[in-house]
Design an enzyme around this catalytic site. Structure first.
Site, PDB file in Angstrom:
ATOM      1  N   LYS A 139       0.834  -1.206   0.000  1.00 24.45           N
ATOM      2  CA  LYS A 139       0.000   0.000   0.000  1.00 24.45           C
ATOM      3  C   LYS A 139       0.865   1.252   0.000  1.00 24.45           C
ATOM      4  O   LYS A 139       0.577   2.219  -0.715  1.00 24.45           O
ATOM      5  CB  LYS A 139      -0.914   0.000   1.221  1.00 24.45           C
ATOM      6  CG  LYS A 139      -1.735   1.277   1.361  1.00 24.45           C
ATOM      7  CD  LYS A 139      -2.698   1.217   2.531  1.00 24.45           C
ATOM      8  CE  LYS A 139      -3.491   2.522   2.642  1.00 24.45           C
ATOM      9  NZ  LYS A 139      -4.515   2.455   3.719  1.00 24.45           N
ATOM     10  N   HIS A 292      -7.846 -31.585 -33.347  1.00 27.64           N
ATOM     11  CA  HIS A 292      -8.803 -30.550 -32.955  1.00 27.64           C
ATOM     12  C   HIS A 292      -9.645 -30.992 -31.762  1.00 27.64           C
ATOM     13  O   HIS A 292     -10.880 -30.860 -31.757  1.00 27.64           O
ATOM     14  CB  HIS A 292      -9.691 -30.150 -34.133  1.00 27.64           C
ATOM     15  CG  HIS A 292      -8.933 -29.506 -35.247  1.00 27.64           C
ATOM     16  ND1 HIS A 292      -8.168 -28.371 -35.086  1.00 27.64           N
ATOM     17  CD2 HIS A 292      -8.797 -29.861 -36.551  1.00 27.64           C
ATOM     18  CE1 HIS A 292      -7.601 -28.051 -36.235  1.00 27.64           C
ATOM     19  NE2 HIS A 292      -7.969 -28.936 -37.146  1.00 27.64           N
ATOM     20  N   ARG A 536     -25.353 -40.243 -19.499  1.00 25.03           N
ATOM     21  CA  ARG A 536     -24.913 -39.655 -20.764  1.00 25.03           C
ATOM     22  C   ARG A 536     -23.604 -38.900 -20.559  1.00 25.03           C
ATOM     23  O   ARG A 536     -23.224 -38.580 -19.430  1.00 25.03           O
ATOM     24  CB  ARG A 536     -25.983 -38.733 -21.338  1.00 25.03           C
ATOM     25  CG  ARG A 536     -26.001 -37.341 -20.739  1.00 25.03           C
ATOM     26  CD  ARG A 536     -26.995 -36.430 -21.427  1.00 25.03           C
ATOM     27  NE  ARG A 536     -26.838 -35.062 -20.970  1.00 25.03           N
ATOM     28  CZ  ARG A 536     -27.730 -34.092 -21.155  1.00 25.03           C
ATOM     29  NH1 ARG A 536     -28.858 -34.347 -21.795  1.00 25.03           N
ATOM     30  NH2 ARG A 536     -27.496 -32.877 -20.716  1.00 25.03           N
TER      31      ARG A 536
END
Length: 540
Positions: A139, A292, A536
């Site tokens: 600071k 890819h 899934r």
């Protein structure tokens, strides 16, 4: 303020690497040294004149070192603005000496968590005084120089040499910014441990603590490892970051033996290849070829060379310029075979001398060695930025076993069909949705990825298989007698009909569609076997 002369330095470090040499150089420059506990002992053992923090505060270190620097004599010396008359008057009134330089790094909290330490030891490695001092000095960077990373010691010494024992404002700002980033990442690591680590190790238990995988505030802390040449495209900038404490090692921690620097796309594709080949850790030799971020050939065989040949046969066209990952150390014969086509990256848990020699002839090929394959069932979170927010989900670490499968057709799969179903299912969970994978005898026969409907994915996979058969001179595509996996349910019979037309004799899919009965009826009419997983694996 512009340049600030360094006359008095406070040194308090957990990581003491390089600190003796630094302190010696500072002392030779006439800098007064103040230190704490173990750091002070290390400096005295090196023959340096050091005063204790307790001499400045008038209080001894107490409570096992928990309290030593939290005192106005320390923070006043760090926070006082040197050209503020009131601040200077307060320093005179309370006999506070200025601290021009703070050398401070923090207790090894992240490393303690990473090595699996117990809760009490982890708690004791939460630094309090260190972050407070670092924030005070940062600071007040107009008057004070903060060094929170031992890697910056050489830069500090160079700065002092160039400026006659002083630091410039630009240097102090740069170091303050780095220091604030360090305390932010440190606090983030602590917050994340309380949210995800301590909640489940705490004797009170996660329920009593209100634990959730998704805390109200999610602090993130990553360290930049390298800036990359560019992103997915040349007009995009890119970098690679890693977590402050790495529990799972992957491509960023791999040892690169040769080749150009990894690009953004290389990292992405190599990670996809590593995650998939990890599914076969401990099994027969396995080879994964990725292009890819999608696998274009996967196989297991009695030898690594055989697995390479089978994986390549799935789609040799797409394999050109691809990424290869294997589940065991590479031998020279397999390496030589891989070098017969253009390959961007090869990832392996080791490579013998013959393999390294084969790859050495391909200067641009990147050879990456990983210590271990990641655990595909490990927990964790996945993050994705969207406009205005951040999507967070748990990793897709779900898996099915033969006992989880439900046979829904009149004909049950044969043992070989069941094995092919599970192999195809393993690959499908790593293929971009909509995903269709044909497999036979431990090798992919055709892969269809990323289409807007499942029927087209099945057709593309069949086309790839037909082209591979024509190129190899096979009498028929390897989809004949194969198993087909679908990453999500088949909403209509058309996807199944495409699989039947390609020659599949077994199908594995999640099930749960409104037209399940229609699909099952079509399977029964064709005499094929079909099993439901009840799970899934969308992958976007």
């Amino acid at each position: 303020m512009g340049e600030v002369a360094i006359r008095r330095a406070l040194i308090s470090v957990s990581d003491k690497s390089g600190v003796v040499e630094l302190a010696s150089r500072l002392a030779k420059g006439g800098v007064e040294l103040v230190s704490t506990g173990g750091t002070a002992r290390a400096l005295r053992d090196a023959g340096l004149d050091v005063s204790d923090v307790s001499d400045a505060t008038g209080f001894p270190e107490m409570m096992d070192g928990r309290v030593k620097t939290l005192h106005p004599a320390i923070h006043g010396g760090l926070l006082a603005i040197r050209d503020d008359a009131d601040h200077l008057a307060a320093m005179d009134a309370h006999d506070i000496k200025p601290i021009d330089l703070l050398i401070c790094n923090l207790y090894p909290f992240e490393q303690t968590v990473a090595r699996g330490a117990g809760r009490e030891e982890i708690i004791e490695n939460i630094d309090i005084g260190g972050p407070a001092m670092i924030r005070s000095a940062s600071k007040n960077h107009g008057s004070v120089t903060i060094i929170a990373d031992p890697a910056d010691y050489p830069a500090l010494l160079e700065e002092l040499a160039e400026n006659d024992g002083a630091t410039t404002r630009a240097f102090r700002i740069r170091m303050a910014a780095k220091a604030f980033a360090r305390t932010a990442s440190y606090d983030a690591a602590i917050a994340n441990w309380f949210a995800w680590g301590d909640a489940y190790a705490n004797p009170l238990g996660p329920d009593a603590l209100g634990a959730t995988p998704f805390p109200e505030t999610m602090p993130l802390a990553f360290r930049r490892e390298a800036e990359l040449r560019y992103g997915e495209n040349p007009h995009q900038a890119a970098a690679i970051y890693t977590g402050q404490s790495v529990a799972t090692r992957g491509i960023p921690q791999a040892v690169q033996l040769q080749g150009k620097e990894l690009s953004y796309n290389n990292y992405n594709d190599a990670d996809a290849a590593l995650e998939l080949v990890a599914e076969f850790a401990g099994g027969d030799p396995a080879v994964v070829i990725v292009k890819h971020a999608n696998p274009c050939g996967v196989a297991q065989a009695p030898t690594l060379l055989g697995a390479w040949q089978e994986a390549l046969a799935c789609d040799a066209v797409s394999a050109f310029g691809g990424i290869v990952a294997v589940n065991r150390p590479l031998d020279g014969e397999t390496a030589a075979a891989i070098c017969e086509i253009f390959t961007e990256v090869v990832i392996a848990p080791g490579a013998d001398d013959a393999a390294r020699a084969a790859f050495a002839a391909k200067k641009n090929l990147r050879l990456l060695l990983v210590e271990d394959l990641p655990n595909p069932r490990r927990p964790g979170l996945q993050l994705k930025t969207i406009a205005g927010g951040l999507l967070v989900q748990s990793r897709d670490n779900g898996a099915v076993s033969p006992q989880d499968l439900k046979v829904v057709t009149k004909r049950e799969p044969t043992p070989q069909e069941l094995a092919d179903c599970l192999f195809a299912w393993t690959v499908a969970r790593h293929v971009k949705s909509n995903a269709i994978v044909f497999a036979r005898d431990g090798a992919t026969a055709g892969i269809g990825a990323g289409q807007m409907n499942r029927r087209d994915s099945a057709r593309i996979a069949a086309i790839r298989a037909k082209e591979a058969a024509e190129a190899a001179g096979w009498p028929q595509p390897r989809t004949q007698g194969s198993a087909m996996a679908s990453d999500a349910f088949l909403p209509f019979a058309d996807g199944l009909e495409a699989a039947i037309a390609a020659g599949a004799t077994a199908v594995i899919q999640p099930g749960g569609a409104m037209r399940d009965e229609e699909v099952i009826t079509a399977a029964d009419a064709a005499g094929i076997a079909m099993v439901f997983t009840g799970m899934r694996h969308f992958r976007h």
